[in-house]
Write a protein that holds these residues in place. Structure first.
Motif, PDB file in Angstrom:
ATOM      1  N   GLU A  45      48.969 -37.719 -48.577  1.00 44.80           N
ATOM      2  CA  GLU A  45      47.595 -38.154 -48.389  1.00 44.80           C
ATOM      3  C   GLU A  45      47.132 -37.978 -46.940  1.00 44.80           C
ATOM      4  O   GLU A  45      45.953 -37.785 -46.669  1.00 44.80           O
ATOM      5  CB  GLU A  45      47.480 -39.629 -48.796  1.00 44.80           C
ATOM      6  CG  GLU A  45      46.089 -40.174 -48.808  1.00 44.80           C
ATOM      7  CD  GLU A  45      46.055 -41.620 -49.299  1.00 44.80           C
ATOM      8  OE1 GLU A  45      45.270 -42.391 -48.734  1.00 44.80           O
ATOM      9  OE2 GLU A  45      46.815 -41.967 -50.224  1.00 44.80           O
ATOM     10  N   HIS A  46      48.061 -38.043 -45.996  1.00 48.91           N
ATOM     11  CA  HIS A  46      47.709 -38.040 -44.579  1.00 48.91           C
ATOM     12  C   HIS A  46      48.111 -36.761 -43.837  1.00 48.91           C
ATOM     13  O   HIS A  46      47.547 -36.455 -42.789  1.00 48.91           O
ATOM     14  CB  HIS A  46      48.316 -39.256 -43.885  1.00 48.91           C
ATOM     15  CG  HIS A  46      47.784 -40.540 -44.430  1.00 48.91           C
ATOM     16  ND1 HIS A  46      46.544 -41.023 -44.093  1.00 48.91           N
ATOM     17  CD2 HIS A  46      48.303 -41.411 -45.321  1.00 48.91           C
ATOM     18  CE1 HIS A  46      46.329 -42.156 -44.746  1.00 48.91           C
ATOM     19  NE2 HIS A  46      47.380 -42.414 -45.500  1.00 48.91           N
ATOM     20  N   PHE A  47      49.106 -36.039 -44.347  1.00 50.54           N
ATOM     21  CA  PHE A  47      49.590 -34.807 -43.716  1.00 50.54           C
ATOM     22  C   PHE A  47      49.575 -33.699 -44.771  1.00 50.54           C
ATOM     23  O   PHE A  47      50.467 -33.631 -45.606  1.00 50.54           O
ATOM     24  CB  PHE A  47      51.037 -34.975 -43.222  1.00 50.54           C
ATOM     25  CG  PHE A  47      51.223 -36.043 -42.182  1.00 50.54           C
ATOM     26  CD1 PHE A  47      51.294 -35.720 -40.832  1.00 50.54           C
ATOM     27  CD2 PHE A  47      51.359 -37.376 -42.551  1.00 50.54           C
ATOM     28  CE1 PHE A  47      51.486 -36.710 -39.877  1.00 50.54           C
ATOM     29  CE2 PHE A  47      51.550 -38.367 -41.599  1.00 50.54           C
ATOM     30  CZ  PHE A  47      51.617 -38.026 -40.257  1.00 50.54           C
ATOM     31  N   THR A  48      48.565 -32.850 -44.739  1.00 50.40           N
ATOM     32  CA  THR A  48      48.454 -31.770 -45.717  1.00 50.40           C
ATOM     33  C   THR A  48      48.790 -30.450 -45.032  1.00 50.40           C
ATOM     34  O   THR A  48      48.105 -30.054 -44.081  1.00 50.40           O
ATOM     35  CB  THR A  48      47.022 -31.704 -46.290  1.00 50.40           C
ATOM     36  OG1 THR A  48      46.662 -32.978 -46.795  1.00 50.40           O
ATOM     37  CG2 THR A  48      46.930 -30.661 -47.388  1.00 50.40           C
ATOM     38  N   GLN A  49      49.855 -29.784 -45.504  1.00 48.71           N
ATOM     39  CA  GLN A  49      50.225 -28.501 -44.932  1.00 48.71           C
ATOM     40  C   GLN A  49      49.249 -27.432 -45.398  1.00 48.71           C
ATOM     41  O   GLN A  49      48.923 -27.362 -46.583  1.00 48.71           O
ATOM     42  CB  GLN A  49      51.652 -28.127 -45.339  1.00 48.71           C
ATOM     43  CG  GLN A  49      52.517 -27.922 -44.146  1.00 48.71           C
ATOM     44  CD  GLN A  49      53.960 -27.642 -44.485  1.00 48.71           C
ATOM     45  OE1 GLN A  49      54.463 -28.010 -45.531  1.00 48.71           O
ATOM     46  NE2 GLN A  49      54.614 -26.993 -43.554  1.00 48.71           N
ATOM     47  N   VAL A  50      48.759 -26.617 -44.452  1.00 58.42           N
ATOM     48  CA  VAL A  50      47.789 -25.567 -44.763  1.00 58.42           C
ATOM     49  C   VAL A  50      48.148 -24.302 -43.992  1.00 58.42           C
ATOM     50  O   VAL A  50      48.909 -24.338 -43.031  1.00 58.42           O
ATOM     51  CB  VAL A  50      46.341 -25.996 -44.405  1.00 58.42           C
ATOM     52  CG1 VAL A  50      45.882 -27.169 -45.236  1.00 58.42           C
ATOM     53  CG2 VAL A  50      46.193 -26.297 -42.925  1.00 58.42           C
TER      54      VAL A  50
END
Length: 185
Positions: free
Chosen positions: A65-70
């Motif tokens: 929810e807080h760290f989205t890998q992109v």
């Protein structure tokens, strides 16, 4: 208190709020935040991100929810990055190297925001408490009027009967049971 809306961690970089990427809710790219916190390479900054993720995990808070890998394009290259919530940015700042003045400024920024939120909620609680107290006083007055209309002469005895009906003890016993004395009830 400092104006947290324009707070800069690093004077050569945009302020924290300007780095935000609006998309329903604001998110920040880790590589942008990295420069604001005084880090030059993503490898060393990734270690700070990993510490923040570990804290998030140990608190039982959803990392996804807080760290989205992109993936994103920077300087014509595809690079891996993270989209971060404000909470993730806070955790990163709190786990950054305090030897970096930018990290110390970021920690101050987030502490200032947290203090502002605490004060806001404290004031909201006080307002709510006053509103509830006023509502209770108003209803108590209404009940007193209705009781008098129906021939109740000793309102204190009538009120105490209500406590006996609800709690199976009179008001004095209830105060004693709850650990209250006359001055704080």
């Amino acid at each position: 208190m400092q104006n947290v809306d324009v707070f800069h961690f690093n004077e050569q970089e945009p302020n924290f709020e300007q780095l935000a990427v609006p998309n329903g809710i604001n998110k920040w790219f880790a590589r942008d935040l990295m420069h604001s916190l005084g880090y030059d390479d993503f490898t060393s900054f990734h270690k700070v991100i990993n510490k923040a993720v570990a804290v998030c995990t140990s608190l039982g808070i959803s990392v996804m929810e807080h760290f989205t890998q992109v993936e994103r394009v920077l300087g014509g290259k595809n690079v891996s990055d993270f989209k971060l919530t404000r909470f993730a940015c806070y955790l990163i700042a709190m786990n950054g190297s305090v030897k970096k003045p930018e990290v110390a400024k970021a920690q101050l920024y987030f502490v200032t925001i947290a203090e502002s939120f605490r004060e806001y909620f404290e004031q909201a609680d006080n307002v709510e408490r006053v509103l509830i107290r006023d509502e209770i006083s108003e209803r108590e007055s209404s009940l007193t009027g209705v009781a008098k209309q129906h021939g109740i002469n000793n309102y204190a005895l009538f009120q105490n009967s209500g406590y006996r009906g609800m709690y199976n003890m009179n008001l004095g016993e209830l105060k004693k049971y709850k650990g209250l004395n006359e001055s704080n009830s």
